[in-house]
Design an enzyme around this catalytic site. Structure first.
Site, PDB file in Angstrom:
ATOM      1  N   ASP A  75       3.860   2.552   0.749  1.00 32.20           N
ATOM      2  CA  ASP A  75       4.416   1.494   1.570  1.00 32.20           C
ATOM      3  C   ASP A  75       3.880   1.564   2.992  1.00 32.20           C
ATOM      4  O   ASP A  75       4.188   2.485   3.738  1.00 32.20           O
ATOM      5  CB  ASP A  75       5.949   1.612   1.581  1.00 32.20           C
ATOM      6  CG  ASP A  75       6.619   0.446   2.286  1.00 32.20           C
ATOM      7  OD1 ASP A  75       5.916  -0.512   2.645  1.00 32.20           O
ATOM      8  OD2 ASP A  75       7.835   0.506   2.484  1.00 32.20           O
ATOM      9  N   ASP A 272       2.239  -5.831   4.796  1.00 30.33           N
ATOM     10  CA  ASP A 272       3.152  -4.869   4.186  1.00 30.33           C
ATOM     11  C   ASP A 272       2.929  -4.737   2.684  1.00 30.33           C
ATOM     12  O   ASP A 272       3.272  -5.625   1.916  1.00 30.33           O
ATOM     13  CB  ASP A 272       4.587  -5.312   4.467  1.00 30.33           C
ATOM     14  CG  ASP A 272       5.620  -4.438   3.798  1.00 30.33           C
ATOM     15  OD1 ASP A 272       5.297  -3.293   3.451  1.00 30.33           O
ATOM     16  OD2 ASP A 272       6.753  -4.899   3.616  1.00 30.33           O
TER      17      ASP A 272
END
Length: 489
Positions: A75, A272
């Protein structure tokens, strides 16, 4: 930080190797393994496993001494490494298929008592416990005494590898004095020369992609690699997230071209990998839906369209940092995403009756921060330079077998092979939470080329027998500091 919700299926363990200075983490979708080959004296690659539309990219690491295998989500939108403890209720129930950590079995485990670890999510999912230090093995190389979070109480079944700015860690103590998170610790341990990495997710149906710590793979993108500035968090007076300026959006199909957003309507967007979908201002998202024939479905809380639209021509061009900045084209086959892990729901009436139903990869969001997630990132080669607070962008080279890794030569060195955009900015011309000024969208020239007929109507989308569990993100959390994909029941 905002969270995206999704589903995670079972991910098999991966076989990893690596070389010193540049670390490659390979990302893999369905295959059960992959081997790592020597790329460069100073680069590491690592394989991550992409669960396609189901919630993210995953890779196997080893934690503790002896090393315990954990398959964890990568992430870029969060900054902590954390794992569920084996005694957490969810793990004792046998649900932590991707691995849980037994701290008593590690000879090098050290609990940090002065700071509590805690994250929470919009669907009430959470993880709480302690911070600890232990050995972290990535690609066969050790990061000694890495600070991580241990989920003693959690209902999340897998761990997370956050690689964002250390200033965005969940730790309260780190707000004034951040600890060395994974990218920083890798540099401090001499595994990479500079705190930077490159992300190549590959296309939606590809088996492998990778994240390359400490270098740039010139064989994985086409055209120029252009660097733009990360936007400063003015409230905190520091860089906290990978937010950049999206300055234009154009839709192009065989029937024409439409300008949907210009520099007058530029917005801040977060790049992201922890977000399955992309989230843009409502008015802009609605114009995009109109182009492709997507329809917002109230019962699902998202825009949907027939799965067959993935084969339709047309693309969206995302421009960054003003005139002369990088442009990334995203085609329809990257924007039509499965809704379930079984047979998709069926459209029961209208022009697409009998066709399967899919989610559209660009959804709406009413307030900032807006997000370009995996449905955008797969089409871009992205370099995250945390030393110089810059992002490198280039059109990805899908399924490339060419490898030409160039390491960052030293700490703080510029992105190898990148040129600066003519005009870069650390602030956007408008606040990202105000109403979005739209270009004219009443007469969309490209719409006919994107679609074959009318969009599905709200009343005719789903047959009752086909209401399967939805696997994709349905909402965005405003709580805590970690982006995560979890299953909605």
């Amino acid at each position: 930080m905002k969270k995206r919700l999704g589903y995670l299926g079972l991910v098999p363990a991966l076989t990893l190797t690596a070389m010193a200075q540049v670390v490659t983490w390979d990302i893999e979708k369905r295959a059960t393994g992959g081997s790592l080959q020597r790329r460069s004296k100073s680069a590491f690659e690592e394989i991550i496993l992409n669960e396609k539309g189901r919630g993210g990219y995953f890779a196997t690491v080893q934690i503790g001494s002896p090393g315990q295998n954990m398959t964890m989500q990568l992430d870029t939108g969060s900054s902590d490494v954390w794992i569920p403890h084996c005694d957490a209720t969810v793990c004792k129930s046998g649900l932590c298929m991707l691995g849980s950590f037994n701290s008593s079995s590690s000879k090098t485990f050290y609990e940090i008592g002065e700071d509590e670890f805690y994250v929470s999510y919009i669907d009430d999912k959470y993880a709480s416990g302690d911070y600890f230090k232990d050995r972290f093995q990535i690609g066969g190389n050790d990061v000694q005494n890495l600070t991580m979070g241990l989920g003693l109480k959690t209902d999340i079944t897998y761990g997370l590898v956050g690689v964002g700015y250390a200033t965005n860690e969940a730790s309260k103590a780190s707000k004034d004095s951040p600890y060395a998170n994974l990218p920083v610790a890798m540099e401090q341990n001499g595994l990479i020369n500079s705190i930077a990495y490159s992300l190549w997710l590959n296309d939606l149906d590809a088996n492998t992609g990778n994240i390359l710590f400490g270098g740039v793979d010139m064989g994985k993108f086409d055209g120029p690699l252009t660097k733009i500035d990360v936007i400063l968090d003015e409230d905190a007076d520091k860089y906290t997230e990978f937010i950049v300026l999206m300055s234009s959006l154009t839709a192009t199909s065989p029937s024409g071209t439409d300008v949907l957003a210009t520099s007058e309507s530029a917005i801040e967007v977060l790049l992201d990998s922890g977000s399955t979908l992309s989230y843009l201002p409502t008015e802009l998202a609605q114009a995009i839906w109109k182009e492709v024939g997507a329809k917002y479905q109230v019962s699902l809380g998202m825009a949907i369209l027939p799965c067959s639209h993935s084969a339709h021509p047309g693309h969206f061009s995302f421009g960054f940092a003003g005139d002369g900045g990088p442009t990334i084209n995203v085609t329809m086959d990257e924007l039509v995403i499965d809704l379930t892990n079984g047979d998709p729901p069926l459209l029961t009436s209208g022009p697409y009756a009998g066709e399967y139903l899919c989610a559209f990869g660009i959804q709406n969001y009413t307030t900032g921060t807006y997000v370009l997630g995996d449905t955008f990132l797969r089409s871009a080669y992205v370099v995250y330079d945390l030393e110089n607070n810059q992002i490198g962008l280039a059109p990805t080279k899908f399924n490339s077998t060419e490898t030409n890794i160039v390491p960052f030569p030293s700490k703080g060195a510029s992105i190898p092979g990148a040129t600066a955009a003519p005009v870069t900015s650390t602030t956007s011309p408008i606040d990202s939470v105000v109403d979005f000024p739209m270009a004219e969208t009443t007469n969309l020239k490209a719409a006919d080329g994107f679609q074959d007929g009318d969009s599905p109507e709200e009343s005719s989308v789903l047959g009752k027998a086909n209401m399967l569990p939805i696997l994709l993100p349905l909402s965005i959390s405003l709580a805590s500091a970690v982006l995560l994909s979890v299953r909605l029941l």
